[in-house]
Design an enzyme around this catalytic site. Structure first.
Site, short mmCIF file in Angstrom:
data_model
loop_
_atom_site.label_atom_id
_atom_site.label_comp_id
_atom_site.label_asym_id
_atom_site.label_seq_id
_atom_site.Cartn_x
_atom_site.Cartn_y
_atom_site.Cartn_z
N GLU B 50 0.81 -1.22 0.00
CA GLU B 50 0.00 0.00 0.00
C GLU B 50 0.84 1.27 0.00
O GLU B 50 0.40 2.31 -0.49
CB GLU B 50 -0.97 0.00 1.18
CG GLU B 50 -2.13 -0.98 1.04
CD GLU B 50 -1.79 -2.39 1.52
OE1 GLU B 50 -0.61 -2.66 1.80
OE2 GLU B 50 -2.72 -3.23 1.60
N PHE B 112 -11.77 -7.91 13.82
CA PHE B 112 -10.68 -8.33 12.94
C PHE B 112 -10.36 -7.21 11.94
O PHE B 112 -11.23 -6.70 11.27
CB PHE B 112 -11.08 -9.61 12.20
CG PHE B 112 -10.03 -10.06 11.22
CD1 PHE B 112 -8.75 -10.41 11.65
CD2 PHE B 112 -10.30 -10.12 9.86
CE1 PHE B 112 -7.77 -10.81 10.75
CE2 PHE B 112 -9.33 -10.52 8.95
CZ PHE B 112 -8.06 -10.87 9.40
N GLN B 113 -9.09 -6.85 11.86
CA GLN B 113 -8.59 -5.80 10.97
C GLN B 113 -9.25 -4.45 11.22
O GLN B 113 -9.47 -3.67 10.29
CB GLN B 113 -8.72 -6.22 9.51
CG GLN B 113 -7.82 -7.42 9.20
CD GLN B 113 -7.63 -7.69 7.73
OE1 GLN B 113 -8.54 -7.45 6.93
NE2 GLN B 113 -6.46 -8.20 7.36
N LYS B 162 -17.76 -1.28 5.90
CA LYS B 162 -18.10 -2.25 4.86
C LYS B 162 -19.60 -2.35 4.60
O LYS B 162 -20.05 -2.43 3.45
CB LYS B 162 -17.56 -3.63 5.26
CG LYS B 162 -17.84 -4.69 4.21
CD LYS B 162 -17.15 -6.01 4.54
CE LYS B 162 -17.42 -7.01 3.42
NZ LYS B 162 -16.77 -8.31 3.69
N MET B 484 24.15 9.46 2.55
CA MET B 484 23.92 10.74 3.20
C MET B 484 24.15 10.63 4.71
O MET B 484 24.70 11.54 5.34
CB MET B 484 22.50 11.24 2.91
CG MET B 484 22.23 12.65 3.42
SD MET B 484 23.39 13.86 2.75
CE MET B 484 22.47 14.46 1.34
C1 LIG Z 1 12.18 5.88 5.24
C2 LIG Z 1 13.44 6.57 5.61
N1 LIG Z 1 14.26 6.04 6.55
C3 LIG Z 1 15.42 6.68 6.88
C4 LIG Z 1 15.76 7.85 6.29
C5 LIG Z 1 17.06 8.58 6.69
N2 LIG Z 1 17.96 8.65 5.53
C6 LIG Z 1 18.09 9.78 4.80
S1 LIG Z 1 19.16 9.60 3.52
C7 LIG Z 1 19.49 8.01 3.94
C8 LIG Z 1 20.45 7.18 3.13
C9 LIG Z 1 19.89 6.78 1.82
O1 LIG Z 1 20.73 5.84 1.21
P1 LIG Z 1 20.69 5.62 -0.36
O2 LIG Z 1 19.32 5.45 -0.81
O3 LIG Z 1 21.65 4.54 -0.71
O4 LIG Z 1 21.19 7.02 -0.90
P2 LIG Z 1 22.65 7.70 -0.87
O5 LIG Z 1 22.64 8.73 0.19
O6 LIG Z 1 23.64 6.62 -0.60
O7 LIG Z 1 22.80 8.29 -2.23
C10 LIG Z 1 18.78 7.65 5.09
C11 LIG Z 1 18.88 6.32 5.75
C12 LIG Z 1 14.85 8.39 5.34
N3 LIG Z 1 15.07 9.56 4.73
N4 LIG Z 1 13.73 7.71 5.00
#
Ligand SMILES: Cc1ncc(C[n+]2csc(CCOP(=O)(O)OP(=O)(O)O)c2C)c(N)n1
Ligand SMILES: [Mg+2]
Lengths: 110, 578
Positions: B50, B112-113, B162, B484
């Site tokens: 979803e 349920f749900q 529902k 990042m």
């Molecule tokens: C759902 C979610 N969980 C955690 C984060 C924190 N977060 C921001 S950037 C990042 C790293 C992303 O890694 P990647 O997709 O490999 O991108 P890169 O920075 O390596 O280009 C994280 C964990 C987020 N933005 N969203």
């Protein structure tokens, strides 16, 4: 200046409307000191709202909500604006003024 | 005409012009799915999770300007959608989310749900409705679409027990032709007096900057913005959400501002005497320390949302109204006063900005180096993608370094082409969002620039792409880490890399996508880069996944110095500060 202030709202008496207002305070980190809500039966004081909105209120349709909170001026303004955004809120007053029909007037009309 | 609740719901969506419903069925929505089966006007897109449905509907909405529609079952179906609803809410994207609910008489019994979807979603919706009777369904749908698409746009949830969609009980159905909600009056036309004050400020400014954000795109006001700047010719920067609203190739464009904005954009903001903020909200990624923000600037703020104005930075002139209407109002007056504008007033300012750009502007020619002596630079990857797609593709992205490189190095000349989760920063957004865009524009090029971390958050949607034959192009900027996060650990935690790598557990992405019937391309060397990207772009009928191994130690620069920094305080490279 931080001081106790009162907000007054006129809102649709719909399921979930009150909890949206209360929830907003929690979400945005504002504090509620006291809260009073009751349905409005005497519409006379609100005739100007009916005229403004081109509507007629009927029994059980709208509520008056009073909230006391201790905040400074900018936060008070922000609270008013956030409350004004809630779909079920018809009008909201604080000491800065009143939001009615999305427009701010410079007096407390409620 | 008399119809059952499930048919009223579906007919109402058809009346609203819905083309696609993104969803996933279950017990509480079975009646609704039967009504979907019995019609031909709308297509239901069966996602694999979803969250994917909400992001796909969101991508559709961002690209088209029309609301995206999501269909969920109760309980886990509804809660799985929460991240996607929050993503749309933070970026003010119009979306209609219909969630099935347990039967009315079971509500409150831990059936349920059963989940209190209205309660769970309350802080992340513009508004929500619970259907209380079949005869109200059409009115609720009408109001929901109106609320989602007017004022400051956003997601609206409709929770439907529902029993109220049962196919047996029939009710009179007529779709309302008009909608009026007496308690809801979003501002449209601005006040004249504010327009006049804004014009005065623009005429007198010697160091103006226009700072335009996503609200300008929501309001479909890019033409009006362009016209405004044809009169005042001011330097202009866009937020991450606003990229494309003003052509990046225009000489007045400074690039993005903020956390990873260009040197010249951040310096221009810091030194401006007038900031013209349009559909932007002074988010903390833009202002850095608010007390140190643009110390000499007067602020004009155009916005549809009162609560966005003077929330963080006090506005001197506030113009409330739909951005499009406000800009039209100002343009019609400015046009008549154009003789009062002396373009040479800005000469010194433009020269100063040009110097900043020469000193520390981004290097857009990195892609020209194809030597295998060094690793692939992620910036060069984006530059190659830009050139190989003639700069006019729809580009979705995820969250991380790759997202910032995409924003910095792909130049958007049109609005609604750059599709990313700016406010919530949701990893997993890129792939499903690209599906929504591709369904809306099957003949356009749709690219997803992602990272190996983000792509795995909604990777199940590769299967949806197979089912509906969606030939999008996925470029995975693979730095073997949550880049990042790693960058922040390098800069603020002495390089202690806590939980940011997956060691040797990444899949072979090429094999993975091939198992879904897609094409996989793997690139590990600079000399393969141009040809590999061009090959991917030349394949028109299949989804292509290009896995590109880049320098794992690269950082995104510029980067604002925090905490306590202003917009002029930036890291320009490793160990190099302004
Ligand atoms: C759902 C979610 N969980 C955690 C984060 C924190 N977060 C921001 S950037 C990042 C790293 C992303 O890694 P990647 O997709 O490999 O991108 P890169 O920075 O390596 O280009 C994280 C964990 C987020 N933005 N969203
Ligand atoms: Mg990565």
């Amino acid at each position: 200046m931080i001081e106790e202030r009162q907000l007054t709202l006129i809102m649709e008496n719909k399921p979930g409307a009150l909890v949206r207002v209360v929830g907003l305070f929690h979400q945005r980190g504002y504090n509620i000191e006291s809260l009073h809500v009751e349905p409005i039966n005497n519409f006379k004081p609100y005739k100007f709202i009916e005229d403004e909105l081109n509507t007629k209120f009927s029994e059980g349709e709208i509520s008056r909500l009073e909230i006391k909170t201790t905040v400074d001026d900018p936060l008070m303004r922000q609270i008013l604006r956030q409350i004004n955004k809630l779909i079920d809120v018809i009008a909201v007053s604080g000491n800065e003024g009143t939001y009615l029909k999305g427009v701010l007037r410079d007096e407390n009309l409620l | 005409m008399k119809l059952a609740g499930n048919d009223i719901l579906i007919q109402s969506l058809i009346e609203e012009g819905v083309e696609y419903i993104f969803g996933y069925p279950g017990g509480a929505s079975l009646h609704i799915y039967d009504a979907i089966f019995n019609q031909k006007e709308m297509q239901h897109i069966l996602v694999r999770h979803e969250q994917g449905a909400t992001h796909a509907a969101d991508g559709y909405a961002r690209a088209t300007g029309k609301p995206g529609v999501v269909m969920l079952t109760s309980g886990p179906g509804a809660t799985n959608a929460i991240t996607g609803i929050a993503t749309a809410f933070m970026d003010s994207i119009p979306m209609i989310v219909i969630s099935g609910q347990v039967q009315s008489h079971l509500i409150g019994t831990d059936a349920f749900q059963e989940t209190d979807m209205i309660g769970v979603s309350r802080p992340i919706v513009k508004h929500s409705f619970t259907v209380d009777h079949q005869s109200n369904i059409a009115k609720i749908i009408k109001e929901a679409f109106y609320i989602a698409t007017s004022g400051r746009q956003g997601p609206v949830v409709i929770d439907v027990p529902k029993d109220l969609t049962n196919p047996v009980d029939l009710f009179e159905y007529k779709y309302p032709s008009e909608v009026n909600i007496r308690s809801y009056n979003p501002p449209i036309e601005p006040e004249d007096s504010q327009i006049d004050r804004a014009i005065e400020a623009m005429i007198n400014s010697k160091q103006p900057v226009i700072y335009a954000g996503g609200g300008t795109i929501s309001s479909n006001a890019s033409k009006e913005l362009f016209e405004l700047n044809s009169y005042i010719n001011a330097p202009i920067t866009n937020t991450l959400m606003g990229l494309g609203v003003y052509p990046a190739s225009n000489k007045n464009f400074l690039g993005m501002l903020g956390m990873h904005g260009t040197y010249q954009a951040n310096m221009a903001m810091h030194n401006a005497d007038l900031i013209i903020a349009i559909g932007a909200r002074f988010d903390d990624r833009i202002t850095n320390t608010p007390e140190k923000f643009a110390p000499n600037a007067q602020i004009i703020h155009f916005d549809v949302d009162h609560s966005s104005v003077s929330k963080i930075i006090e506005a001197d002139i506030a113009v409330f109204g739909q951005v499009k209407n406000s800009l039209q109002a100002i343009n019609s007056k400015l046009k008549l006063r154009s003789s009062e504008i002396n373009d040479s007033n800005l000469d010194a300012w433009r020269k100063q900005i040009e110097q900043w750009k020469e000193m520390h502007g981004l290097d857009h020619d990195l892609y020209k180096n194809n030597s295998d002596d060094g690793p692939i630079l992620p910036q060069a990857v984006v530059q190659h993608i830009y050139h190989a797609s003639n700069g006019d593709a729809f580009v979705t992205s995820d969250v991380g370094q790759h997202q910032m490189f995409a924003a910095q190095y792909y130049h958007f000349d049109e609005p609604r082409k750059w599709i990313n989760s700016g406010g919530l920063g949701t990893m997993g957004f890129g792939l499903p969002a690209a599906m929504g865009v591709k369904l809306a524009y099957p003949d356009e090029e749709v690219i997803c620039i992602t990272g190996e971390g983000s792509i795995q958050m909604c990777i199940q949607e590769l299967s949806t792409c197979t089912q509906y034959k969606l030939p999008i192009k996925i470029f995975n900027i693979n730095n073997l880490a949550l880049g990042m996060v790693k960058q922040w650990q390098d800069m603020n935690y002495d390089g202690r890399h806590s939980s940011i790598s997956y060691e040797d557990s990444l899949p072979d992405f090429s094999k993975l996508v091939e198992s879904y019937g897609h094409v996989g391309i793997k690139i590990t060397k600079n000399s393969q880069l141009k040809a590999g990207i061009e090959e991917a772009m030349s394949i028109k009928d299949k989804l292509v996944f290009v896995d590109i191994y880049v320098d794992p130690n690269e950082h995104v620069y510029p980067m604002l110095v925090a905490p306590d920094g202003s917009l002029k305080d930036m890291w320009l490279g490793k160990g190099e500060k302004t």
